[in-house]
Design an enzyme around this catalytic site. Structure first.
Site: not given
Length: 209
Positions: A48-50
């Site tokens: 869900l994130s980098g």
């Protein structure tokens, strides 16, 4: 042409069956495991994130090998855990330090793309498992859709409806094919008789020439 269409229909039906079974597996597996499907003992999770770029990126689907309270992780391992600040938040970061407090193992973690360590050490009890060094780019978006209520409805109902109504449509078409009436059958028989007579006459003329 008809044979080609028949083969294409069989292939399409086979693909629909595979898609339906695939969707059923992921839905049932997600329900059994409390939200995350499992394949060959590994949990599949959506990034869900980098924070772990370039190991994996937002929207990727990653495989996590589950562990337990006795599983010891080392510095450099990428682990998936429930945040010490919010148990509903699941994070996958790299272990940068291993400590111990009151006989409990704690992991200091940090995302590869982050400039600082995570605010709080992760207790062993919070660790779900270790990243299995396997991910599929962007497939996480598809899994998120399948897990949603609209996604479940579409991915389960649509293939099922097509599988049920496809053969029914073909049967209906067969029934609608116009069969020759009694009069048409007699006309066709008369035409065949006349054509046969003409052929015999031509054959006779040819033999007497």
């Amino acid at each position: 042409m008809k044979k080609g269409l028949h083969i294409a229909g069989q292939v399409a039906t086979g693909l629909l069956v595979v898609l339906l079974l695939f969707n059923l597996y992921f839905v049932i597996s997600s329900k059994i495991n409390g939200g995350e499907p499992k394949v060959m003992g590994h949990e599949l999770m959506v990034v869900l994130s980098g924070s772990m770029n370039p190991v994996f990126k937002t929207g990727d689907l990653i495989a996590v090998k589950p562990g337990d309270v006795n599983t010891a992780y080392q510095v450099g391992d990428v682990i998936t855990f429930r945040s010490p600040e919010d148990a509903n938040k699941i994070i996958t970061h790299r272990v940068t330090e291993v400590t111990e407090r009151n006989g409990m193992r704690l992991y200091v973690t940090q995302g590869d793309a982050n400039d600082s360590k995570d605010p709080k050490p992760v207790p062993q009890l919070n660790v779900i498992g270790q990243y299995a060094d396997f991910h599929i780019p962007k497939l996480g978006y598809a899994l998120s859709f399948i897990k949603s209520k609209p996604g479940m409805a579409i991915m389960l109902i649509v293939p099922g409806v097509l599988l049920i109504f496809g053969p029914m449509v073909n049967l209906f078409r067969e029934l609608l094919k116009k069969e020759p009436t009694e009069g048409e059958a007699e006309t066709a028989a008369t035409q065949e008789t006349d054509e046969a007579a003409v052929d015999e006459e031509e054959a006779s003329d040819t033999s007497t020439t």
